[in-house]
Design an enzyme around this catalytic site. Structure first.
Site, PDB file in Angstrom:
ATOM      1  N   ARG A  34       0.813  -1.215   0.000  1.00  0.00           N
ATOM      2  CA  ARG A  34       0.000   0.000   0.000  1.00  0.00           C
ATOM      3  C   ARG A  34       0.851   1.271   0.000  1.00  0.00           C
ATOM      4  O   ARG A  34       0.475   2.277   0.589  1.00  0.00           O
ATOM      5  CB  ARG A  34      -0.956   0.029   1.197  1.00  0.00           C
ATOM      6  CG  ARG A  34      -2.064  -0.991   1.126  1.00  0.00           C
ATOM      7  CD  ARG A  34      -3.089  -0.565   0.095  1.00  0.00           C
ATOM      8  NE  ARG A  34      -4.057  -1.617  -0.164  1.00  0.00           N
ATOM      9  CZ  ARG A  34      -5.231  -1.707   0.451  1.00  0.00           C
ATOM     10  NH1 ARG A  34      -5.582  -0.810   1.318  1.00  0.00           N
ATOM     11  NH2 ARG A  34      -6.036  -2.680   0.157  1.00  0.00           N
ATOM     12  N   ARG A  38      -3.394   6.647   0.194  1.00  0.00           N
ATOM     13  CA  ARG A  38      -3.862   7.846   0.881  1.00  0.00           C
ATOM     14  C   ARG A  38      -2.838   8.515   1.788  1.00  0.00           C
ATOM     15  O   ARG A  38      -3.052   9.629   2.226  1.00  0.00           O
ATOM     16  CB  ARG A  38      -5.138   7.528   1.664  1.00  0.00           C
ATOM     17  CG  ARG A  38      -6.334   7.363   0.752  1.00  0.00           C
ATOM     18  CD  ARG A  38      -7.455   6.689   1.469  1.00  0.00           C
ATOM     19  NE  ARG A  38      -7.059   5.350   1.906  1.00  0.00           N
ATOM     20  CZ  ARG A  38      -7.698   4.621   2.796  1.00  0.00           C
ATOM     21  NH1 ARG A  38      -8.762   5.087   3.392  1.00  0.00           N
ATOM     22  NH2 ARG A  38      -7.271   3.412   3.113  1.00  0.00           N
ATOM     23  N   ARG A  47      -6.001  11.518  -7.410  1.00  0.00           N
ATOM     24  CA  ARG A  47      -7.227  10.729  -7.388  1.00  0.00           C
ATOM     25  C   ARG A  47      -8.492  11.569  -7.424  1.00  0.00           C
ATOM     26  O   ARG A  47      -9.474  11.183  -8.022  1.00  0.00           O
ATOM     27  CB  ARG A  47      -7.262   9.865  -6.120  1.00  0.00           C
ATOM     28  CG  ARG A  47      -6.581   8.567  -6.230  1.00  0.00           C
ATOM     29  CD  ARG A  47      -7.520   7.462  -6.719  1.00  0.00           C
ATOM     30  NE  ARG A  47      -8.252   6.857  -5.604  1.00  0.00           N
ATOM     31  CZ  ARG A  47      -9.553   6.928  -5.436  1.00  0.00           C
ATOM     32  NH1 ARG A  47     -10.280   7.588  -6.284  1.00  0.00           N
ATOM     33  NH2 ARG A  47     -10.136   6.341  -4.420  1.00  0.00           N
ATOM     34  N   ASP A  83      -6.336  -3.478  -7.947  1.00  0.00           N
ATOM     35  CA  ASP A  83      -6.946  -4.059  -6.754  1.00  0.00           C
ATOM     36  C   ASP A  83      -7.232  -5.539  -6.987  1.00  0.00           C
ATOM     37  O   ASP A  83      -7.397  -5.967  -8.134  1.00  0.00           O
ATOM     38  CB  ASP A  83      -8.245  -3.340  -6.373  1.00  0.00           C
ATOM     39  CG  ASP A  83      -8.654  -3.665  -4.940  1.00  0.00           C
ATOM     40  OD1 ASP A  83      -8.152  -3.022  -4.009  1.00  0.00           O
ATOM     41  OD2 ASP A  83      -9.456  -4.603  -4.751  1.00  0.00           O
ATOM     42  N   TYR A 161     -14.493 -12.262  -0.204  1.00  0.00           N
ATOM     43  CA  TYR A 161     -15.334 -11.096  -0.539  1.00  0.00           C
ATOM     44  C   TYR A 161     -16.596 -11.531  -1.283  1.00  0.00           C
ATOM     45  O   TYR A 161     -17.683 -11.018  -1.029  1.00  0.00           O
ATOM     46  CB  TYR A 161     -14.549 -10.074  -1.368  1.00  0.00           C
ATOM     47  CG  TYR A 161     -13.487  -9.357  -0.565  1.00  0.00           C
ATOM     48  CD1 TYR A 161     -13.838  -8.383   0.366  1.00  0.00           C
ATOM     49  CD2 TYR A 161     -12.144  -9.661  -0.721  1.00  0.00           C
ATOM     50  CE1 TYR A 161     -12.873  -7.745   1.122  1.00  0.00           C
ATOM     51  CE2 TYR A 161     -11.174  -9.024   0.028  1.00  0.00           C
ATOM     52  CZ  TYR A 161     -11.538  -8.065   0.952  1.00  0.00           C
ATOM     53  OH  TYR A 161     -10.594  -7.436   1.705  1.00  0.00           O
TER      54      TYR A 161
HETATM   55  O1  1CP Z   1       0.314   0.322  -3.175  1.00  0.00           O
HETATM   56  C1  1CP Z   1      -0.875   0.096  -3.458  1.00  0.00           C
HETATM   57  O2  1CP Z   1      -1.821   0.636  -2.888  1.00  0.00           O
HETATM   58  C2  1CP Z   1      -1.097  -0.832  -4.616  1.00  0.00           C
HETATM   59  C3  1CP Z   1      -2.491  -0.995  -5.023  1.00  0.00           C
HETATM   60  C4  1CP Z   1      -3.407  -1.876  -4.214  1.00  0.00           C
HETATM   61  C5  1CP Z   1      -3.213  -3.177  -3.765  1.00  0.00           C
HETATM   62  C6  1CP Z   1      -1.935  -4.001  -3.792  1.00  0.00           C
HETATM   63  C7  1CP Z   1      -4.758  -1.517  -3.895  1.00  0.00           C
HETATM   64  C8  1CP Z   1      -5.408  -0.239  -4.187  1.00  0.00           C
HETATM   65  N1  1CP Z   1      -5.369  -2.628  -3.361  1.00  0.00           N
HETATM   66  C9  1CP Z   1      -4.446  -3.638  -3.260  1.00  0.00           C
HETATM   67  C10 1CP Z   1      -4.664  -5.024  -2.814  1.00  0.00           C
HETATM   68  C11 1CP Z   1      -5.834  -5.329  -1.956  1.00  0.00           C
HETATM   69  N2  1CP Z   1      -7.120  -4.871  -2.066  1.00  0.00           N
HETATM   70  C12 1CP Z   1      -5.787  -6.261  -0.908  1.00  0.00           C
HETATM   71  C13 1CP Z   1      -4.567  -7.042  -0.530  1.00  0.00           C
HETATM   72  C14 1CP Z   1      -3.653  -6.218   0.306  1.00  0.00           C
HETATM   73  C15 1CP Z   1      -4.087  -6.018   1.722  1.00  0.00           C
HETATM   74  O3  1CP Z   1      -4.253  -7.033   2.435  1.00  0.00           O
HETATM   75  O4  1CP Z   1      -4.241  -4.858   2.123  1.00  0.00           O
HETATM   76  C16 1CP Z   1      -7.055  -6.360  -0.330  1.00  0.00           C
HETATM   77  C17 1CP Z   1      -7.469  -7.216   0.843  1.00  0.00           C
HETATM   78  C18 1CP Z   1      -7.894  -5.471  -1.072  1.00  0.00           C
HETATM   79  C19 1CP Z   1      -9.325  -5.238  -0.871  1.00  0.00           C
HETATM   80  C20 1CP Z   1      -9.533  -3.802  -0.556  1.00  0.00           C
HETATM   81  N3  1CP Z   1      -9.543  -2.811  -1.511  1.00  0.00           N
HETATM   82  C21 1CP Z   1      -9.654  -3.196   0.717  1.00  0.00           C
HETATM   83  C22 1CP Z   1      -9.633  -3.935   2.076  1.00  0.00           C
HETATM   84  C23 1CP Z   1     -10.992  -4.123   2.645  1.00  0.00           C
HETATM   85  C24 1CP Z   1     -11.031  -5.092   3.826  1.00  0.00           C
HETATM   86  O5  1CP Z   1     -11.461  -6.233   3.651  1.00  0.00           O
HETATM   87  O6  1CP Z   1     -10.597  -4.687   4.922  1.00  0.00           O
HETATM   88  C25 1CP Z   1      -9.813  -1.815   0.507  1.00  0.00           C
HETATM   89  C26 1CP Z   1     -10.010  -0.756   1.529  1.00  0.00           C
HETATM   90  C27 1CP Z   1      -9.725  -1.589  -0.914  1.00  0.00           C
HETATM   91  C28 1CP Z   1      -9.744  -0.297  -1.646  1.00  0.00           C
HETATM   92  C29 1CP Z   1      -8.420   0.153  -2.105  1.00  0.00           C
HETATM   93  N4  1CP Z   1      -7.643  -0.542  -3.020  1.00  0.00           N
HETATM   94  C30 1CP Z   1      -6.487   0.173  -3.253  1.00  0.00           C
HETATM   95  C31 1CP Z   1      -6.524   1.359  -2.473  1.00  0.00           C
HETATM   96  C32 1CP Z   1      -5.458   2.422  -2.451  1.00  0.00           C
HETATM   97  C33 1CP Z   1      -7.737   1.340  -1.753  1.00  0.00           C
HETATM   98  C34 1CP Z   1      -8.226   2.378  -0.770  1.00  0.00           C
HETATM   99  C35 1CP Z   1      -9.320   3.224  -1.320  1.00  0.00           C
HETATM  100  C36 1CP Z   1      -8.921   4.414  -2.126  1.00  0.00           C
HETATM  101  O7  1CP Z   1      -7.802   4.970  -2.084  1.00  0.00           O
HETATM  102  O8  1CP Z   1      -9.861   4.894  -2.781  1.00  0.00           O
END
Ligand code: 1CP
Length: 366
Positions: A34, A38, A47, A83, A161
């Protein structure tokens, strides 16, 4: 803001790829799960208010979000801005990513009828923006030799999910499905494994130099459940990814009791969260595997001396044997000060010793 770090050896000879392969390195490589997101003001500016899935589907925007942390921190790897739910969304399963919550599924997976809603992924048709974002990011990274990591959600975590309908704390429905309807469960995991393979193959074909499989929630399972109902599909994905010629990383949270099994998954690198010291993690994953981790993301909130002391403990526990990629134990918290992460990269580069040439002459301080 610094420019991309010069290297010249190309992604395959980069410290990150070498550490994944347990080869000697000039310094311990570091990146952060990550790292794009944010915590970076430039990410928030890029964004705006649009949905994350729309941002991911815009290749120029996704490539830029991928590169921002490389410029800002000088990390040793970029990770594609995408994602884990992109493939299922791309085949029309009906997934939205809700701000502050995560993926939410319109009609959760409940019965064999729902398998029909998970047709095979054709990346170049269903999600051409993914390969395009990889190509754009890789072209920009080329002069620096910094590799791009492609990724996918592991079958179990994506299934969680789809079956739960959104983020869960108990994984009740997914466990019930796995125990009560093992044949349907296997069919679901087979579909998701094939989708992960297609998604990873497209990223590698477009230039990704390594892949990470996120099985973030596997740690909620008992070892027998993991071994019987999750590991076979995970192995399938990792074998297909390894056949593409790139190193593979398998990561999950709370996996202390699963590390031995994860060491048999075929992954070159096993990601470890902050609960298991890396020396113990190395013993559990067994010889022939590298480890990635495992600073507690909470300890990156500072103050800096707290972060530095915790990072030195991680480096100490990683030891001097080759095969350590420094990372956090899970993702960067949104409230993290980017200045602390930049300092952390410098500390790891200066003081990491695992497989570092000349390490025996300069032990880790403090
Ligand atoms: O560096 C990076 O951010 C790379 C991009 C990235 C990655 C590797 C995003 C963007 N998502 C992910 C993988 C991801 N998505 C995982 C595996 C990693 C981890 O365990 O954190 C998981 C579980 C998700 C599912 C997901 N997408 C969640 C978690 C929800 C939960 O079950 O608790 C969330 C909050 C998202 C949204 C998301 N995806 C990515 C971002 C930056 C965000 C946050 C929202 C945003 O900025 O709008």
């Amino acid at each position: 803001m610094s420019t991309l770090p010069p290297d010249g050896s190309g992604p395959a000879g980069s410290p990150f790829v070498r550490a994944c392969r347990r080869l000697p390195v000039p310094h311990t490589p570091v990146w952060f799960m990550r790292q794009a997101g944010r915590s970076l003001p430039e990410y928030r500016a890029l964004r705006g208010d649009g949905s994350i899935l729309a941002a991911i589907a815009d290749p120029a925007l996704a490539a830029e979000a991928t590169l921002q942390p490389v410029r800002r921190y000088g990390v040793d790897a970029a990770i594609l801005f995408s994602d884990i739910v992109v493939p299922v969304e791309a085949v029309g399963f009906g997934v939205d990513v809700v701000p502050g919550r995560g993926p939410v599924v319109e009609r959760p997976f409940r019965s064999a009828d729902d398998l029909a809603r998970l047709r095979p992924l054709e990346p170049e048709v269903d999600a051409p923006y993914v390969a395009e974002a990889v190509r754009l990011a890789v072209a920009e990274l080329a002069p620096s030799g910094v590799p791009l990591i492609g990724f996918a959600g592991a079958p179990f975590t994506v299934a969680s999910y789809l079956v739960e309908g959104g983020p869960s704390r108990t994984f009740t429905r997914v466990k019930s499905l796995m125990h009560a309807e093992p044949d349907l469960w296997r069919a679901l995991l087979d579909r998701l494994a094939a989708m992960a393979v297609a998604f990873l193959s497209a990223q590698v074909a477009a230039g990704a130099a390594a892949v990470q499989l996120f099985d973030s929630w596997a740690g909620w399972l008992a070892p027998y459940e993991y071994e019987q109902w999750v590991l076979p599909a995970t192995r399938q994905v990792l074998a297909a990814a390894a056949a593409l010629g790139v190193p593979t990383i398998l990561f999950g949270v709370g996996t202390g009791e699963l590390l031995g099994l994860m060491g048999t998954s075929g992954a070159d690198v096993v990601g470890v969260d902050w609960r298991v010291p890396l020396d113990r993690a190395r013993a559990r994953v067994g010889v022939g595997r590298a480890v990635q981790g495992n600073l507690d993301p909470s300890l990156c909130l500072g103050p800096w001396p707290v972060t530095a002391a915790a990072a030195r403990r991680v480096l100490d526990e990683a030891g001097t044997e080759p095969g350590h990629v420094f990372n956090l134990g899970h993702g960067v918290l949104p409230e993290t000060d980017p200045g602390i992460l930049a300092e952390l990269v410098s500390l790891v580069h200066a003081e990491g010793r695992a497989g570092v040439t000349g390490a025996d002459r300069a032990p880790v301080a403090g």
